[in-house]
Motif scaffolding. Structure first.
Motif, mmCIF file in Angstrom:
data_model
loop_
_atom_site.group_PDB
_atom_site.id
_atom_site.type_symbol
_atom_site.label_atom_id
_atom_site.label_comp_id
_atom_site.label_asym_id
_atom_site.label_seq_id
_atom_site.Cartn_x
_atom_site.Cartn_y
_atom_site.Cartn_z
ATOM 1 N N LEU A 62 0.824 -1.202 0.000
ATOM 2 C CA LEU A 62 0.000 0.000 0.000
ATOM 3 C C LEU A 62 0.865 1.262 0.000
ATOM 4 O O LEU A 62 0.591 2.219 -0.741
ATOM 5 C CB LEU A 62 -0.918 -0.001 1.225
ATOM 6 C CG LEU A 62 -2.074 -0.998 1.230
ATOM 7 C CD1 LEU A 62 -2.770 -0.988 2.587
ATOM 8 C CD2 LEU A 62 -3.074 -0.709 0.119
ATOM 9 N N ALA A 63 1.895 1.272 0.838
ATOM 10 C CA ALA A 63 2.778 2.442 0.902
ATOM 11 C C ALA A 63 3.463 2.685 -0.442
ATOM 12 O O ALA A 63 3.551 3.830 -0.908
ATOM 13 C CB ALA A 63 3.811 2.261 2.008
ATOM 14 N N ALA A 64 3.938 1.616 -1.078
ATOM 15 C CA ALA A 64 4.594 1.764 -2.378
ATOM 16 C C ALA A 64 3.600 2.228 -3.441
ATOM 17 O O ALA A 64 3.938 3.035 -4.315
ATOM 18 C CB ALA A 64 5.238 0.447 -2.797
ATOM 19 N N ASP A 76 6.715 12.183 -12.552
ATOM 20 C CA ASP A 76 7.945 11.403 -12.356
ATOM 21 C C ASP A 76 7.680 9.964 -12.798
ATOM 22 O O ASP A 76 7.411 9.084 -11.973
ATOM 23 C CB ASP A 76 8.369 11.454 -10.892
ATOM 24 C CG ASP A 76 9.639 10.666 -10.606
ATOM 25 O OD1 ASP A 76 10.239 10.106 -11.550
ATOM 26 O OD2 ASP A 76 10.022 10.579 -9.419
ATOM 27 N N GLU A 77 7.737 9.726 -14.094
ATOM 28 C CA GLU A 77 7.331 8.431 -14.635
ATOM 29 C C GLU A 77 8.268 7.308 -14.209
ATOM 30 O O GLU A 77 7.820 6.203 -13.869
ATOM 31 C CB GLU A 77 7.250 8.513 -16.162
ATOM 32 C CG GLU A 77 6.168 9.477 -16.638
ATOM 33 C CD GLU A 77 6.222 9.730 -18.122
ATOM 34 O OE1 GLU A 77 7.027 9.059 -18.825
ATOM 35 O OE2 GLU A 77 5.459 10.596 -18.603
ATOM 36 N N SER A 78 9.561 7.567 -14.186
ATOM 37 C CA SER A 78 10.518 6.538 -13.781
ATOM 38 C C SER A 78 10.324 6.166 -12.313
ATOM 39 O O SER A 78 10.291 4.986 -11.956
ATOM 40 C CB SER A 78 11.947 7.039 -14.015
ATOM 41 O OG SER A 78 12.894 6.107 -13.527
ATOM 42 N N ARG A 83 8.375 2.381 -8.031
ATOM 43 C CA ARG A 83 7.638 2.099 -6.802
ATOM 44 C C ARG A 83 6.430 1.213 -7.076
ATOM 45 O O ARG A 83 6.033 0.408 -6.230
ATOM 46 C CB ARG A 83 7.190 3.402 -6.135
ATOM 47 C CG ARG A 83 8.320 4.287 -5.658
ATOM 48 C CD ARG A 83 9.417 3.511 -4.947
ATOM 49 N NE ARG A 83 8.898 2.798 -3.782
ATOM 50 C CZ ARG A 83 9.427 1.675 -3.295
ATOM 51 N NH1 ARG A 83 10.444 1.084 -3.892
ATOM 52 N NH2 ARG A 83 8.907 1.119 -2.228
ATOM 53 N N ALA A 84 5.827 1.342 -8.251
ATOM 54 C CA ALA A 84 4.694 0.485 -8.595
ATOM 55 C C ALA A 84 5.134 -0.968 -8.730
ATOM 56 O O ALA A 84 4.417 -1.890 -8.309
ATOM 57 C CB ALA A 84 4.042 0.967 -9.886
ATOM 58 N N GLU A 85 6.311 -1.187 -9.309
ATOM 59 C CA GLU A 85 6.825 -2.558 -9.411
ATOM 60 C C GLU A 85 7.064 -3.144 -8.023
ATOM 61 O O GLU A 85 6.793 -4.331 -7.779
ATOM 62 C CB GLU A 85 8.114 -2.572 -10.223
ATOM 63 C CG GLU A 85 7.892 -2.329 -11.714
ATOM 64 C CD GLU A 85 9.188 -2.229 -12.490
ATOM 65 O OE1 GLU A 85 10.272 -2.328 -11.851
ATOM 66 O OE2 GLU A 85 9.134 -2.044 -13.704
ATOM 67 N N ALA A 109 -1.492 -0.836 -9.384
ATOM 68 C CA ALA A 109 -0.028 -0.795 -9.336
ATOM 69 C C ALA A 109 0.568 -1.354 -10.628
ATOM 70 O O ALA A 109 1.554 -0.815 -11.147
ATOM 71 C CB ALA A 109 0.475 -1.581 -8.124
ATOM 72 N N LYS A 110 -0.023 -2.415 -11.155
ATOM 73 C CA LYS A 110 0.457 -2.970 -12.430
ATOM 74 C C LYS A 110 0.320 -1.951 -13.559
ATOM 75 O O LYS A 110 1.196 -1.810 -14.416
ATOM 76 C CB LYS A 110 -0.321 -4.244 -12.770
ATOM 77 C CG LYS A 110 0.030 -5.447 -11.915
ATOM 78 C CD LYS A 110 -0.799 -6.658 -12.327
ATOM 79 C CE LYS A 110 -0.453 -7.883 -11.484
ATOM 80 N NZ LYS A 110 -1.280 -9.065 -11.858
#
Length: 220
Positions: A62-64, A76-78, A83-85, A109-110
């Motif tokens: 959840l935090a990520a 900030d796409e990178s 963080r989503a990964e 997240a995916k």
């Protein structure tokens, strides 16, 4: 420590963790992603139940996810993809601990990991707990007392430490008929335009209560 004491502490820890999870969910659902992250990270750090791996992975995931969502919104796409990964990895195989519906969070997240440039302008799904989608209007006092200083720590009006003290006083006063701290905490959450004034009133109440306690201590 007896088995009974251990069970009692475990029950209290579980209740506190549930409050923290819901507070973070409400912050996320209200679009306050960094405040949500701070609550979830603090919950993970404070957890004394190392055996509950699913709950620990849920909090990390959840935090990520909150961090990724904030970074995507900021362009900030990178950073969002990274963080989503991490969120996807943490939430893999996790089956709805704390009543949180994990699948929609994992799918979001995916999506952030694969295409943060597209997801950054999209509205994230509301996080559900026990079939509900909590927002500020739904929080009980304990969760509200966690959400308020988290908001202040991420740029909303008021001093976070003072507001955390106000939340402690509100908890102590529960059931006594004294409701000023609780009412102001709820007002802070539910009336954003009035937050500067509410924060100032909470600060005044905290100062007055602390002075009263010092005066009492000085009698003994």
């Amino acid at each position: 420590m007896s088995d009974r004491d251990s069970r009692g502490r475990g029950d209290r820890d579980a209740a506190a963790r549930a409050e923290r999870v819901v507070a973070g969910v409400a912050l996320f659902n209200e679009g306050r992603f960094l405040a949500a992250r701070s609550v979830w990270e603090a919950t993970a750090a404070a957890s004394s139940d190392a055996s509950d791996e699913d709950a620990e992975r849920l909090l990390r995931g959840l935090a990520a996810t909150a961090t990724a969502t904030s970074r995507a919104a900021d362009g900030d796409e990178s950073g969002a993809s990274d963080r989503a990964e991490a969120a996807v990895a943490a939430l893999a195989g996790v089956s709805d601990p704390e009543g949180v519906a994990v699948a929609p969070v994992r799918e979001w997240a995916k999506r952030l990991a694969a295409a943060p440039e597209e997801a950054g302008s999209a509205t994230p799904p509301g996080v559900r707990v026990d079939g509900e989608t909590p927002t500020f209007g739904d929080l009980p006092l304990g969760a509200a007392g966690l959400a308020v200083p988290a908001l202040a720590a991420t740029g909303e009006p008021g001093d976070a430490a003072t507001l955390a003290t106000a939340a402690e006083f509100a908890s102590e006063a529960r059931g006594t008929g004294r409701t000023e701290f609780a009412e102001l905490l709820f007002a802070y959450l539910r009336t954003p335009d009035a937050r500067p004034q509410v924060a100032a009133r909470l600060g005044d109440h905290v100062e007055r209560e602390e002075r009263k306690r010092r005066d009492v201590d000085g009698l003994f």
